[in-house]
Design a protein around this motif. Structure first.
Motif, PDB file in Angstrom:
ATOM      1  N   MET A 144     -11.582   5.626   4.056  1.00 48.81           N
ATOM      2  CA  MET A 144     -10.273   4.971   4.014  1.00 48.81           C
ATOM      3  C   MET A 144      -9.224   5.879   4.661  1.00 48.81           C
ATOM      4  SD  MET A 144      -9.186   2.020   2.595  1.00 48.81           S
ATOM      5  CE  MET A 144     -10.345   1.725   1.262  1.00 48.81           C
ATOM      6  N   ARG A 145      -8.441   5.358   5.585  1.00 46.80           N
ATOM      7  CA  ARG A 145      -7.445   6.184   6.250  1.00 46.80           C
ATOM      8  C   ARG A 145      -6.222   6.378   5.348  1.00 46.80           C
ATOM      9  NH1 ARG A 145      -5.503   2.901   9.612  1.00 46.80           N
ATOM     10  NH2 ARG A 145      -6.794   1.227   8.875  1.00 46.80           N
ATOM     11  N   PRO A 146      -5.647   7.565   5.329  1.00 47.43           N
ATOM     12  CA  PRO A 146      -4.433   7.769   4.533  1.00 47.43           C
ATOM     13  C   PRO A 146      -3.223   7.172   5.250  1.00 47.43           C
ATOM     14  CG  PRO A 146      -4.969   9.769   5.736  1.00 47.43           C
ATOM     15  CD  PRO A 146      -6.055   8.772   6.048  1.00 47.43           C
ATOM     16  N   VAL A 147      -2.123   6.991   4.499  1.00 49.17           N
ATOM     17  CA  VAL A 147      -0.886   6.569   5.150  1.00 49.17           C
ATOM     18  C   VAL A 147      -0.435   7.696   6.070  1.00 49.17           C
ATOM     19  CG1 VAL A 147       1.553   6.085   4.747  1.00 49.17           C
ATOM     20  CG2 VAL A 147      -0.185   5.106   3.243  1.00 49.17           C
ATOM     21  N   ASP A 148      -0.087   7.348   7.300  1.00 54.78           N
ATOM     22  CA  ASP A 148       0.382   8.358   8.246  1.00 54.78           C
ATOM     23  C   ASP A 148       1.738   8.876   7.774  1.00 54.78           C
ATOM     24  OD1 ASP A 148       0.596   8.447  11.870  1.00 54.78           O
ATOM     25  OD2 ASP A 148       1.339   9.835  10.352  1.00 54.78           O
ATOM     26  N   PRO A 149       1.849  10.189   7.476  1.00 55.28           N
ATOM     27  CA  PRO A 149       3.124  10.698   6.966  1.00 55.28           C
ATOM     28  C   PRO A 149       4.226  10.668   8.033  1.00 55.28           C
ATOM     29  CG  PRO A 149       1.586  12.501   7.316  1.00 55.28           C
ATOM     30  CD  PRO A 149       0.842  11.228   7.607  1.00 55.28           C
ATOM     31  N   GLN A 150       3.867  10.611   9.298  1.00 52.71           N
ATOM     32  CA  GLN A 150       4.866  10.550  10.366  1.00 52.71           C
ATOM     33  C   GLN A 150       4.755   9.178  11.033  1.00 52.71           C
ATOM     34  OE1 GLN A 150       7.014  13.031  10.792  1.00 52.71           O
ATOM     35  NE2 GLN A 150       5.961  14.145   9.169  1.00 52.71           N
ATOM     36  N   ILE A 151       5.467   8.201  10.497  1.00 50.41           N
ATOM     37  CA  ILE A 151       5.339   6.858  11.049  1.00 50.41           C
ATOM     38  C   ILE A 151       6.096   6.788  12.373  1.00 50.41           C
ATOM     39  CG2 ILE A 151       5.831   4.415  10.677  1.00 50.41           C
ATOM     40  CD1 ILE A 151       5.676   5.122   7.640  1.00 50.41           C
ATOM     41  N   ALA A 152       5.329   6.800  13.456  1.00 49.62           N
ATOM     42  CA  ALA A 152       5.960   6.852  14.774  1.00 49.62           C
ATOM     43  C   ALA A 152       5.985   5.479  15.432  1.00 49.62           C
ATOM     44  CB  ALA A 152       5.197   7.835  15.659  1.00 49.62           C
ATOM     45  N   TRP A 153       5.439   4.483  14.737  1.00 51.57           N
ATOM     46  CA  TRP A 153       5.330   3.164  15.349  1.00 51.57           C
ATOM     47  C   TRP A 153       6.155   2.157  14.574  1.00 51.57           C
ATOM     48  CZ3 TRP A 153       0.830   5.861  13.744  1.00 51.57           C
ATOM     49  CH2 TRP A 153       0.274   6.651  14.751  1.00 51.57           C
ATOM     50  N   THR A 154       6.592   1.121  15.260  1.00 50.90           N
ATOM     51  CA  THR A 154       7.404   0.105  14.593  1.00 50.90           C
ATOM     52  C   THR A 154       6.504  -0.784  13.741  1.00 50.90           C
ATOM     53  OG1 THR A 154       8.825   0.093  16.512  1.00 50.90           O
ATOM     54  CG2 THR A 154       9.070  -1.735  14.965  1.00 50.90           C
TER      55      THR A 154
ATOM     56  N   PHE B 267      -6.655  -7.505   1.142  1.00 52.71           N
ATOM     57  CA  PHE B 267      -5.952  -6.768   0.093  1.00 52.71           C
ATOM     58  C   PHE B 267      -6.926  -5.803  -0.581  1.00 52.71           C
ATOM     59  CE2 PHE B 267      -4.434  -6.463  -4.362  1.00 52.71           C
ATOM     60  CZ  PHE B 267      -3.155  -5.997  -4.148  1.00 52.71           C
ATOM     61  N   ALA B 268      -8.124  -6.288  -0.884  1.00 52.23           N
ATOM     62  CA  ALA B 268      -9.125  -5.433  -1.539  1.00 52.23           C
ATOM     63  C   ALA B 268      -9.480  -4.243  -0.637  1.00 52.23           C
ATOM     64  CB  ALA B 268     -10.373  -6.248  -1.862  1.00 52.23           C
ATOM     65  N   LYS B 269      -9.601  -4.492   0.670  1.00 51.83           N
ATOM     66  CA  LYS B 269      -9.932  -3.411   1.610  1.00 51.83           C
ATOM     67  C   LYS B 269      -8.813  -2.386   1.693  1.00 51.83           C
ATOM     68  CE  LYS B 269     -12.876  -5.708   4.969  1.00 51.83           C
ATOM     69  NZ  LYS B 269     -12.710  -6.540   6.152  1.00 51.83           N
ATOM     70  N   ARG B 270      -7.572  -2.864   1.558  1.00 51.96           N
ATOM     71  CA  ARG B 270      -6.403  -1.992   1.711  1.00 51.96           C
ATOM     72  C   ARG B 270      -5.876  -1.487   0.358  1.00 51.96           C
ATOM     73  NH1 ARG B 270      -4.551  -0.686   7.015  1.00 51.96           N
ATOM     74  NH2 ARG B 270      -5.086  -2.366   8.447  1.00 51.96           N
ATOM     75  N   LEU B 271      -6.611  -1.779  -0.739  1.00 47.44           N
ATOM     76  CA  LEU B 271      -6.082  -1.483  -2.071  1.00 47.44           C
ATOM     77  C   LEU B 271      -5.728  -0.006  -2.242  1.00 47.44           C
ATOM     78  CD1 LEU B 271      -5.347  -2.594  -4.853  1.00 47.44           C
ATOM     79  CD2 LEU B 271      -7.712  -2.173  -5.582  1.00 47.44           C
ATOM     80  N   HIS B 272      -6.616   0.871  -1.779  1.00 49.33           N
ATOM     81  CA  HIS B 272      -6.342   2.303  -1.955  1.00 49.33           C
ATOM     82  C   HIS B 272      -5.091   2.718  -1.172  1.00 49.33           C
ATOM     83  CE1 HIS B 272      -7.095   6.466  -2.876  1.00 49.33           C
ATOM     84  NE2 HIS B 272      -6.869   6.752  -1.602  1.00 49.33           N
TER      85      HIS B 272
ATOM     86  N   GLU C  26      -2.727   5.899  -9.267  1.00 48.20           N
ATOM     87  CA  GLU C  26      -3.332   4.782  -8.513  1.00 48.20           C
ATOM     88  C   GLU C  26      -4.671   4.337  -9.109  1.00 48.20           C
ATOM     89  OE1 GLU C  26      -2.602   7.847  -7.517  1.00 48.20           O
ATOM     90  OE2 GLU C  26      -3.501   8.353  -5.585  1.00 48.20           O
ATOM     91  N   PHE C  27      -5.408   5.281  -9.708  1.00 47.11           N
ATOM     92  CA  PHE C  27      -6.719   4.909 -10.253  1.00 47.11           C
ATOM     93  C   PHE C  27      -6.571   4.009 -11.485  1.00 47.11           C
ATOM     94  CE2 PHE C  27      -7.394   8.960  -8.014  1.00 47.11           C
ATOM     95  CZ  PHE C  27      -8.213   8.464  -7.015  1.00 47.11           C
ATOM     96  N   HIS C  28      -5.500   4.254 -12.269  1.00 45.98           N
ATOM     97  CA  HIS C  28      -5.267   3.399 -13.439  1.00 45.98           C
ATOM     98  C   HIS C  28      -4.825   2.008 -13.016  1.00 45.98           C
ATOM     99  CE1 HIS C  28      -5.648   6.845 -16.007  1.00 45.98           C
ATOM    100  NE2 HIS C  28      -4.741   7.490 -15.307  1.00 45.98           N
TER     101      HIS C  28
END
Ligand SMILES: CC(C)(COP(=O)(O)OP(=O)(O)OC[C@H]1O[C@@H](n2cnc3c(N)ncnc32)[C@H](O)[C@@H]1OP(=O)(O)O)[C@@H](O)C(=O)NCCC(=O)NCCS
Length: 201
Positions: free
Chosen positions: A1-11, A22-27, A44-46
């Motif tokens: 699973m990819r983490p949220v990019d801390p430097q959002i450079a895209w619109t 939604f299930a795929k992106r839940l984490h 998040e685990f709870h």
């Protein structure tokens, strides 16, 4: 699973997420939630089983904000915002709590019925801190509430001094009004406001 990019450079752009997406992106969604709310890691685990159960409720709808190097290619985009909700109903804990609060506030039954008879509960709305303040929250709400059949939308948000945070400014700008103030849900010592407005937005 990819983490949220801390430097959002895209619109970012918003997309509706079906149950499978939604299930795929839940984490990712829970990571955005924990980071936006500044909750301790592990929360998040709870929350995962609860968010999964919510996605089975009648009228459930979720919208995500995606950002990445190739806009429109979900496989290479990260989730930077999440919003979901469902049709409110009397068998739900949140509904029962708000009903109790409305009774205690002394509202006449006709008013209580008008508030709770046909509403969409906006359950979660979060934007990664690096993406906040650019109307992404507003885009998520508008997309989520687009084409809803309910008469109104209700949500709860923690009370903050002078209504001085982004969530409050966003809700007020979109015309949300007080339903309950300084309300305490069972098991949570923090005061909350319940806000609502008619639909369509
Ligand atoms: C609440 C939240 C989802 C809003 O998302 P957002 O993308 O930051 O929201 P928006 O940009 O649409 O609007 C919020 C802010 O932008 C401002 N804003 C954005 N565009 C604007 C414009 N064109 N003109 C004036 N104000 C504008 C709003 O007034 C508001 O205030 P602030 O930036 O001065 O603090 C996000 O801030 C968040 O995740 N916060 C932490 C978690 C949270 O509180 N969730 C809600 C719990 S109920």
């Amino acid at each position: 699973m990819r983490p949220v990019d801390p430097q959002i450079a895209w619109t970012p752009h918003t997309v509706e997420l079906n149950r499978e997406e939604f299930a795929k992106r839940l984490h990712e969604a829970l990571t955005v939630y924990v980071t936006a709310m500044d909750y301790p890691r592990g929360t998040e685990f709870h929350r995962a089983p609860m968010w999964t159960e919510h996605s089975t409720r009648p009228g459930w709808k979720a919208v995500g904000a995606l950002a990445g190097p190739e806009s429109g290619s979900p496989a290479v985009e990260s989730l930077v915002g999440i919003a979901y909700g469902y049709h409110g109903s009397s068998d739900q804990w949140w509904h029962q709590q708000v009903l109790h609060g409305l009774h205690r506030s002394g509202r006449p039954q006709s008013e209580i019925s008008a508030i709770l008879d046909d509403y969409f509960e906006l359950t979660e709305l979060h934007v990664h801190p690096n993406g906040q303040g650019h109307r992404l929250g507003e885009s998520l709400i508008r997309h989520l509430l687009h084409d809803r059949s309910e008469r109104s939308v209700l949500l709860s948000t923690p009370e903050v001094f002078d209504e001085d945070n982004r969530a409050w400014r966003l809700y007020r700008r979109l015309g949300f009004q007080d339903v309950l103030r300084r309300f305490r849900f069972s098991g949570d010592s923090r005061p909350f406001a319940v806000l609502g407005r008619g639909l369509p937005l």
